[in-house]
Write an enzyme that holds these catalytic residues in place. Structure first.
Site, PDB file in Angstrom:
ATOM      1  N   PHE A   1       0.992  23.060  54.728  1.00 16.98           N
ATOM      2  CA  PHE A   1      -0.443  23.305  54.590  1.00 16.98           C
ATOM      3  C   PHE A   1      -1.152  22.248  53.754  1.00 16.98           C
ATOM      4  O   PHE A   1      -2.362  22.064  53.874  1.00 16.98           O
ATOM      5  CB  PHE A   1      -0.692  24.687  53.968  1.00 16.98           C
ATOM      6  CG  PHE A   1      -0.418  24.758  52.478  1.00 16.98           C
ATOM      7  CD1 PHE A   1      -1.368  24.345  51.555  1.00 16.98           C
ATOM      8  CD2 PHE A   1       0.796  25.237  52.004  1.00 16.98           C
ATOM      9  CE1 PHE A   1      -1.114  24.407  50.191  1.00 16.98           C
ATOM     10  CE2 PHE A   1       1.058  25.295  50.649  1.00 16.98           C
ATOM     11  CZ  PHE A   1       0.103  24.884  49.737  1.00 16.98           C
TER      12      PHE A   1
ATOM     13  N   CYS B   1       4.089  17.609  46.916  1.00 16.02           N
ATOM     14  CA  CYS B   1       5.477  17.390  46.508  1.00 16.02           C
ATOM     15  C   CYS B   1       5.616  16.192  45.584  1.00 16.02           C
ATOM     16  O   CYS B   1       6.681  15.961  45.024  1.00 16.02           O
ATOM     17  CB  CYS B   1       6.377  17.220  47.735  1.00 16.02           C
ATOM     18  SG  CYS B   1       6.006  15.746  48.710  1.00 16.02           S
TER      19      CYS B   1
ATOM     20  N   SER C   1       9.399  23.629  51.405  1.00 16.60           N
ATOM     21  CA  SER C   1      10.158  23.975  50.200  1.00 16.60           C
ATOM     22  C   SER C   1      11.623  23.597  50.348  1.00 16.60           C
ATOM     23  O   SER C   1      12.124  23.352  51.454  1.00 16.60           O
ATOM     24  CB  SER C   1      10.046  25.476  49.935  1.00 16.60           C
ATOM     25  OG  SER C   1      10.738  26.203  50.934  1.00 16.60           O
TER      26      SER C   1
ATOM     27  N   GLU D   1       0.607  27.618  59.829  1.00 14.56           N
ATOM     28  CA  GLU D   1      -0.316  28.634  60.328  1.00 14.56           C
ATOM     29  C   GLU D   1      -1.481  28.873  59.364  1.00 14.56           C
ATOM     30  O   GLU D   1      -2.487  29.494  59.726  1.00 14.56           O
ATOM     31  CB  GLU D   1       0.424  29.951  60.583  1.00 14.56           C
ATOM     32  CG  GLU D   1       1.051  30.603  59.368  1.00 14.56           C
ATOM     33  CD  GLU D   1       2.434  30.064  59.023  1.00 14.56           C
ATOM     34  OE1 GLU D   1       3.158  30.762  58.285  1.00 14.56           O
ATOM     35  OE2 GLU D   1       2.794  28.962  59.480  1.00 14.56           O
TER      36      GLU D   1
ATOM     37  N   LYS E   1       4.103  21.634  65.330  1.00 16.64           N
ATOM     38  CA  LYS E   1       3.911  23.017  64.898  1.00 16.64           C
ATOM     39  C   LYS E   1       3.351  22.945  63.478  1.00 16.64           C
ATOM     40  O   LYS E   1       4.078  22.808  62.506  1.00 16.64           O
ATOM     41  CB  LYS E   1       5.236  23.786  64.918  1.00 16.64           C
ATOM     42  CG  LYS E   1       5.096  25.317  65.034  1.00 16.64           C
ATOM     43  CD  LYS E   1       4.317  25.994  63.939  1.00 16.64           C
ATOM     44  CE  LYS E   1       5.070  26.062  62.622  1.00 16.64           C
ATOM     45  NZ  LYS E   1       4.256  26.812  61.570  1.00 16.64           N
TER      46      LYS E   1
END
Length: 516
Positions: A168, A300, A245, A195, A192
């Protein structure tokens, strides 16, 4: 290159009101409703407004994209590489022209300040420019005369259908880490996106449609866990790229690798910034603030731990506190805002819980950002927060908080700082602030981290170098962008050849119609 006529599917989507808009997948050059029935609200994290609904696609939806990509692959991979590269040039031009539109989309769905969002698009453009150099970086090698009359050459060829599962926090940049390199190398591609931020990926696919990219070369499948697992298990997908993650990266790497796929899985991080006593403190404070609190700490490469060495502790803490308290948290459209909201109310609650755990374990609250003033109602806001005297065993030191929380630790020597950083199981980025070249050399040589900054807050490498995390920050062999990108999205083939003809016809090469 021609512009495709917009399909009726896309027109229908565009006519829907924003609050009621249900997103569609982009498969084989068409906007298509997902077969799966599940929907998830997409909200603006600054105020809680529902701005769209995203389908939770499943295996059937994913396999439709695989079929479209596989159908497009034969023609696409055998096109001249110069032809494929022209689409990357065209995409770059569109990013330049539509930078404000892309930035606005990033801010609306992700909460990022407009300045941070524009910086993200600018970085995306840099990656596209590097991908435009692929006709050079994709070149193979040849050795003449490995034996009498025999040559051996190595060529690079595409893998097939490649997929990326993106996070995201960088909805424009991270897809650009993968997609341009994949397709310019001759692969077909499936994206992908998270969401939580699907709208920017929709916009990117609209741009690809506008520049006339052949149908099926790039496909978009929205969804969550079911879509991810379908990607990992699909026999039609040859390679998977992921950013997220640590635990999810481990899962992605293991499950995809078990299916024989090539994988690059970027995990989380705990990035340390080491401040030596001779550091230029005003410049250091500025860099620390940007690293710790930029993008609300949701990256990150965020500097989440400040390690002061010796007398640097007294020299920096007062200035750091003073400057942090000047930072404004607000919706990203406010030009005075230094940081916007975090992505969700769940993230907000988790960050608060981490701060509370640090206080219970003995950390000192130097700056409290848990309840910033003047922010919009319904938003997921956490202001810049500093916890002092943090110990390695505390939860705030162990966990990747992924929010605007800076933990401050103190050591007496550079050796102690190096040992502290190296004990962390992750190794994405680190920075050292000093004017001492010997300290820089020692730190850079001994530190077990993939990217090192010297007097630079965010040590992320430029796009023409690999983004090279270590340890639990990366699972795989080939890193993101730079020269590693072409290595990842191609496989090498060795051809050994000889020809028995010695030119008996009098010519080695006879052009059609040559009468001489």
């Amino acid at each position: 290159m021609t512009t495709n006529t917009l399909t009726s599917d896309r027109t229908a989507v565009a006519e829907m009101t924003p609050g009621g808009r249900t997103l569609q997948n982009y498969v084989g050059g068409r906007w298509m409703s997902a077969k799966a029935s599940g929907l998830l609200d997409v909200t603006n994290p600054a105020n809680g407004e529902v701005i769209a609904r995203v389908p939770l696609s499943g295996k059937e939806d994913l396999e439709a994209a695989v079929a479209a990509a596989s159908a497009a692959l034969p023609d696409w991979r055998f096109r001249a590489i110069g032809d494929r590269t022209q689409y990357i040039y065209a995409l770059r031009e569109q990013f330049l022209k539509r930078i404000d539109e892309l930035a606005a989309s990033i801010t609306r769905e992700g909460g990022k300040t407009l300045s941070d969002a524009r910086a993200e698009v600018t970085r995306s453009i840099e990656v596209l420019e590097v991908a435009c150099a692929t006709p050079m970086t994709m070149q193979g090698r040849i050795l003449e005369g490995v034996a009498r009359g025999i040559n051996t050459e190595t060529i690079r060829q595409p893998l097939g259908v490649c997929a990326a599962i993106t996070p995201f926090n960088f909805p424009a940049m991270v897809p650009m880490w993968f997609m341009p390199f994949a397709i310019v190398c001759g692969n077909a591609f499936i994206l992908k996106p998270s969401e939580q931020v699907p709208l920017t990926s929709d916009l990117i696919c609209q741009i690809l449609q506008d520049i006339g990219l052949p149908a099926g070369v790039v496909n978009l499948v929205h969804g969550a866990h079911d879509a991810v697992n379908a990607i990992l298990d699909s026999p039609g997908i040859s390679a998977v790229s992921f950013v997220g993650s640590v635990n999810t990266a481990k899962y992605i790497y293991r499950r995809a690798a078990e299916k024989g796929k090539r994988v690059q899985a970027l995990g989380g991080a705990k990035n340390y910034m080491v401040v030596m006593p001779d550091a230029i403190m005003d410049k250091t404070v500025s860099n620390v603030l940007g690293s710790a609190f930029g993008n609300a700490g949701q990256r990150c490469m965020a500097g989440s731990v400040l390690v002061t060495v010796g007398s640097a502790q007294k020299a920096i803490l007062g200035r750091l506190k003073e400057e942090t308290q000047k930072l404004i948290a607000d919706e990203g459209t406010n030009p005075k805002a230094a940081l916007g909201p975090v992505i969700s109310s769940a993230a907000c609650d988790r960050i608060h819980d981490c701060i509370d755990s640090g206080l219970k374990e003995g950390a000192e609250l130097l700056v409290d950002g848990r309840h910033p003033s003047g922010v919009p109602a319904g938003g997921n806001f956490v202001g810049p927060t500093i916890l002092n005297n943090v110990k390695p065993e505390m939860r705030v030191a162990r966990d990747e908080i992924f929010g605007p929380v800076l933990s401050v630790m103190h050591v007496e020597t550079l050796d102690e700082a190096i040992n502290l950083v190296n004990r962390d199981p992750r190794g994405n980025g680190t920075s050292i602030f000093t004017e001492n070249g010997a300290a820089v050399r020692e730190y850079s040589r001994r530190i077990e981290v993939g990217m090192v900054g010297v007097n630079i807050g965010v040590a992320a490498s430029p796009a023409y170098f690999p983004f090279s995390g270590w340890k639990d920050s990366f699972f795989g062999d080939l890193h993101v962008h730079g020269w590693d990108a072409v290595e990842f999205f191609t496989r090498k083939k060795t051809v050994t050849s000889r020809y028995f003809s010695q030119g008996e016809t009098g010519k080695y090469f006879v052009e059609q119609g040559d009468k001489h």
